[in-house]
Design a protein around this motif. Structure first.
Motif, PDB file in Angstrom:
ATOM      1  N   UNK A 283       8.295  -4.002  -2.856  1.00 50.98           N
ATOM      2  CA  UNK A 283       7.015  -3.328  -2.016  1.00 50.98           C
ATOM      3  C   UNK A 283       7.122  -4.649  -0.365  1.00 50.98           C
ATOM      4  N   UNK A 284       7.404  -5.379  -0.735  1.00 43.11           N
ATOM      5  CA  UNK A 284       6.956  -6.927   0.257  1.00 43.11           C
ATOM      6  C   UNK A 284       7.967  -6.574   1.760  1.00 43.11           C
ATOM      7  N   UNK A 285       9.024  -5.609   0.980  1.00 47.83           N
ATOM      8  CA  UNK A 285      10.184  -4.943   2.663  1.00 47.83           C
ATOM      9  C   UNK A 285       9.882  -4.075   2.868  1.00 47.83           C
ATOM     10  N   UNK A 286       9.096  -3.357   2.248  1.00 48.34           N
ATOM     11  CA  UNK A 286       9.018  -1.411   2.483  1.00 48.34           C
ATOM     12  C   UNK A 286       8.339  -1.704   4.404  1.00 48.34           C
ATOM     13  N   UNK A 287       8.915  -0.711   5.205  1.00 48.50           N
ATOM     14  CA  UNK A 287       8.373  -0.494   6.329  1.00 48.50           C
ATOM     15  C   UNK A 287       6.561  -0.178   6.474  1.00 48.50           C
ATOM     16  N   UNK A 288       6.758  -1.636   7.527  1.00 47.95           N
ATOM     17  CA  UNK A 288       4.855  -1.948   7.340  1.00 47.95           C
ATOM     18  C   UNK A 288       4.415  -0.678   8.322  1.00 47.95           C
ATOM     19  N   UNK A 289       5.031  -0.077   9.109  1.00 46.96           N
ATOM     20  CA  UNK A 289       4.857   0.865   9.775  1.00 46.96           C
ATOM     21  C   UNK A 289       4.371   2.227   8.842  1.00 46.96           C
ATOM     22  N   UNK A 290       5.253   2.485   8.515  1.00 41.34           N
ATOM     23  CA  UNK A 290       5.279   3.722   7.740  1.00 41.34           C
ATOM     24  C   UNK A 290       4.058   3.705   6.422  1.00 41.34           C
ATOM     25  N   UNK A 291       4.129   2.352   6.017  1.00 45.33           N
ATOM     26  CA  UNK A 291       3.411   1.929   4.851  1.00 45.33           C
ATOM     27  C   UNK A 291       1.453   2.161   5.152  1.00 45.33           C
ATOM     28  N   UNK A 292       1.593   1.612   6.398  1.00 49.59           N
ATOM     29  CA  UNK A 292       0.015   1.643   6.579  1.00 49.59           C
ATOM     30  C   UNK A 292       0.006   2.682   6.767  1.00 49.59           C
ATOM     31  N   UNK A 293       0.324   4.137   7.435  1.00 54.56           N
ATOM     32  CA  UNK A 293      -0.169   5.637   7.407  1.00 54.56           C
ATOM     33  C   UNK A 293       0.136   5.923   6.845  1.00 54.56           C
ATOM     34  N   UNK A 294       0.257   5.736   5.704  1.00 53.89           N
ATOM     35  CA  UNK A 294       0.388   6.438   4.658  1.00 53.89           C
ATOM     36  C   UNK A 294      -1.049   5.861   3.314  1.00 53.89           C
ATOM     37  N   UNK A 295      -1.254   4.965   3.940  1.00 52.54           N
ATOM     38  CA  UNK A 295      -1.841   4.583   3.101  1.00 52.54           C
ATOM     39  C   UNK A 295      -3.974   4.714   4.011  1.00 52.54           C
ATOM     40  N   UNK A 296      -3.415   5.316   5.411  1.00 55.69           N
ATOM     41  CA  UNK A 296      -4.336   5.625   5.980  1.00 55.69           C
ATOM     42  C   UNK A 296      -4.734   6.875   6.259  1.00 55.69           C
ATOM     43  N   UNK A 297      -3.435   7.396   5.103  1.00 54.04           N
ATOM     44  CA  UNK A 297      -3.594   9.086   5.107  1.00 54.04           C
ATOM     45  C   UNK A 297      -4.692   9.202   3.781  1.00 54.04           C
ATOM     46  N   UNK A 298      -5.041   8.441   3.355  1.00 59.02           N
ATOM     47  CA  UNK A 298      -5.494   8.140   1.770  1.00 59.02           C
ATOM     48  C   UNK A 298      -4.221   8.592   0.640  1.00 59.02           C
ATOM     49  N   UNK A 299      -3.367   8.060   1.322  1.00 58.99           N
ATOM     50  CA  UNK A 299      -2.271   8.059  -0.672  1.00 58.99           C
ATOM     51  C   UNK A 299      -2.440   6.875  -1.732  1.00 58.99           C
ATOM     52  N   UNK A 300      -1.684   7.320  -2.510  1.00 55.75           N
ATOM     53  CA  UNK A 300      -1.723   6.059  -3.554  1.00 55.75           C
ATOM     54  C   UNK A 300      -0.396   5.727  -3.598  1.00 55.75           C
ATOM     55  N   UNK A 301      -0.209   4.107  -3.405  1.00 52.98           N
ATOM     56  CA  UNK A 301       0.986   3.358  -3.426  1.00 52.98           C
ATOM     57  C   UNK A 301       0.695   2.481  -4.336  1.00 52.98           C
ATOM     58  N   UNK A 302       1.847   2.535  -5.022  1.00 45.25           N
ATOM     59  CA  UNK A 302       2.193   1.085  -6.035  1.00 45.25           C
ATOM     60  C   UNK A 302       3.464   0.954  -6.158  1.00 45.25           C
ATOM     61  N   UNK A 303       3.805   0.259  -6.351  1.00 45.74           N
ATOM     62  CA  UNK A 303       5.162  -1.114  -7.071  1.00 45.74           C
ATOM     63  C   UNK A 303       5.450  -0.026  -8.285  1.00 45.74           C
ATOM     64  N   UNK A 304       6.611   0.232  -7.151  1.00 51.05           N
ATOM     65  CA  UNK A 304       7.774   1.839  -8.706  1.00 51.05           C
ATOM     66  C   UNK A 304       7.590   0.317  -9.760  1.00 51.05           C
ATOM     67  N   UNK A 305       8.216  -0.586 -10.351  1.00 49.28           N
ATOM     68  CA  UNK A 305       7.845  -1.209 -11.645  1.00 49.28           C
ATOM     69  C   UNK A 305       6.428  -0.637 -12.557  1.00 49.28           C
ATOM     70  N   UNK A 306       5.775  -0.393 -11.671  1.00 49.39           N
ATOM     71  CA  UNK A 306       3.994  -0.070 -12.452  1.00 49.39           C
ATOM     72  C   UNK A 306       4.578   0.915 -13.618  1.00 49.39           C
ATOM     73  N   UNK A 307       3.145   0.925 -14.304  1.00 44.87           N
ATOM     74  CA  UNK A 307       3.420   1.853 -15.299  1.00 44.87           C
ATOM     75  C   UNK A 307       3.329   3.404 -16.123  1.00 44.87           C
TER      76      UNK A 307
END
Length: 477
Positions: free
Chosen positions: A84-108
């Motif tokens: 999570x701390x090294x995810x691509x910042x631009x791609x992450x921002x675009x994904x969140x802006x599109x309404x997607x759910x973002x989780x840590x891969x360790x999430x239950x």
């Protein structure tokens, strides 16, 4: 011609292109092609469930941007971030802006997000990755039930060699960018890639820098020999076949079948299986031997079913025409004698025979196919056709691309099919093709003939030989 380039070549071409483009434009090209391929696989994007497994770096960025595009078209997208701390910042921002759910891969809820996804995007590791999947990524992949699309390359395989060290993603499809990578064409990694799609992102690649290449129909058609009005059986090429024994007469029959159905003008047979050969193919020119006295030939095929008979080997290796060595001939031929030949030599081992020639275990050859075929070609100063689910053909020339043939079928793993390939390739050598082209075209036609003959059912080596004219016509069309 499909070409495959190593990571260094790809990276260099990407840097040169990025210097001419606006920032982020190259990644957007890749993401657009990736999203389009995913949409085709899904059929209906709106309402589809997509899970993105994103690692750090640009590969994860491609996956995140593609996920954002799918989300904007109505897909329900969840991104699982392995770093999570090294995810691509631009791609992450675009994904969140599109309404997607973002989780840590360790999430239950990560396992359930993977299990219920219609499509999972593998953006875990890019082409620069080395070694197998990390334990957490490998465990996550066990929950996947839907389609898996790899981004550029299945995570966990080696892009440059096709080797697989540890756990790796098994994709249903791989969307790769700019050029194929050797690992997408060469086993064992090829088996992890699924269907391949190449997205053109505008890379300017050096014309002579490919690591591997694969002939396509047009390339094979251009190489196929075709008789003219002035042709006779001798001008079309005469193949000499030294094969078979009292114990294995069928090997001679199958090698002759491959040669006759592979376009040879005539076949001269030398060996103890003459009666069996004539009973099946009365047009064969038989000789009691030795090969040096059998008459003029334009190539020799030696080895299938010979047993321990070395009586014709010295004559064949001393000839000034191309020679193909297969099966028992590989075991009997002296390396120094093969290296001393001035005319072309083609060796056609399977993995077990290659292992014996190299003095290693079969498992090592199967795990390191690209390395093994190159090493064998250099050791014997010959063109080597290493049989397998993807056949590799290498020349002894350092740095020359290795040819990859993918046309075969698992049904080709049947007794005698290699004998047919030897005769077929020998006929192409006799027709004047160079060693690399003859072996490449032979492997292509052989695999295609097996597909024609099999149609999803078991086949015999004779079936493959009989289907060679249909494969030839298919390529011509």
């Amino acid at each position: 011609m499909r070409r495959a380039d190593d990571v260094e070549t790809v990276r260099s071409a990407e840097r040169a292109l990025m210097a001419r483009l606006p920032e982020g434009a190259l990644m957007q090209r890749a993401a657009a092609g990736l999203a389009a391929a995913c949409a085709e696989l899904l059929g209906k994007v709106y309402g589809a469930r997509v899970t993105v497994l994103a690692g750090s770096g640009d590969n994860g960025g491609d996956a995140l941007y593609a996920g954002a595009r799918l989300a904007r078209r109505g897909a329900g997208v969840t991104a699982l971030l392995l770093s999570p701390d090294r995810a691509h910042p631009g791609g992450l921002a675009a994904l969140r802006a599109a309404g997607a759910t973002v989780l840590d891969a360790g999430h239950d809820t990560a396992p359930s997000a993977l299990a219920r996804a219609d499509l999972v995007l593998d953006g875990i590791v890019g082409i620069g990755g080395r070694g197998g999947l990390r334990p957490r990524a490998a465990e996550l992949m066990t929950h996947v039930r839907g389609l898996v699309v790899a981004v550029d390359l299945p995570s966990g395989v080696d892009a440059d060699t096709g080797e697989v060290h540890g756990d790796a993603v098994r994709a249903d499809a791989t969307v790769t960018f700019g050029t194929y990578k050797p690992g997408l064409l060469i086993d064992p990694a090829r088996d992890h890639a699924g269907a391949l799609r190449l997205v053109d992102i505008g890379l300017d690649l050096p014309p002579d820098g490919a690591v591997a290449e694969a002939l396509q129909y047009a390339d094979v058609a251009a190489l196929l020999p075709e008789p003219t009005g002035e042709s006779d059986k001798y001008r079309r090429g005469v193949v000499g076949v030294v094969a078979g024994s009292a114990r294995y007469p069928g090997a001679a029959v199958l090698a002759v079948a491959g040669a006759l159905h592979g376009g040879a003008g005539a076949v001269r047979y030398v060996g103890p299986a003459a009666d069996a050969v004539l009973a099946r193919f009365p047009e064969t020119l038989v000789s009691a031997g030795p090969p040096a006295k059998a008459g003029r030939v334009q190539s020799w095929v030696i080895g299938p079913g010979l047993g321990d008979d070395t009586s014709g080997l010295a004559d064949v290796l001393a000839s000034d025409v191309p020679v193909l060595i297969d099966a028992d001939g590989l075991r009997l031929a002296d390396r120094a004698t093969v290296r001393s030949r001035t005319a072309p030599t083609v060796l056609t081992p399977h993995a077990g025979e290659a292992a014996a020639l190299l003095g290693v275990d079969r498992a090592e050859v199967e795990a390191r196919r690209l390395f093994s075929v190159r090493k064998l070609a250099a050791a014997y100063d010959a063109t080597v056709l290493l049989k397998g689910s993807t056949t590799l053909i290498a020349t002894p020339e350092p740095g020359a691309p290795v040819r990859v043939n993918p046309t075969g079928t698992a049904w080709l793993a049947t007794a005698g099919s290699g004998d047919v390939l030897s005769g077929l390739t020998g006929s192409l050598l006799a027709a004047g093709l160079g060693a690399l082209d003859a072996a490449s075209v032979g492997a292509h036609l052989h695999g295609l003939a097996a597909r024609h003959a099999a149609q999803g059912a078991p086949v015999s080596a004779q079936d493959v030989a009989h289907a060679l004219p249909a494969a030839w016509q298919d390529v011509r069309r």
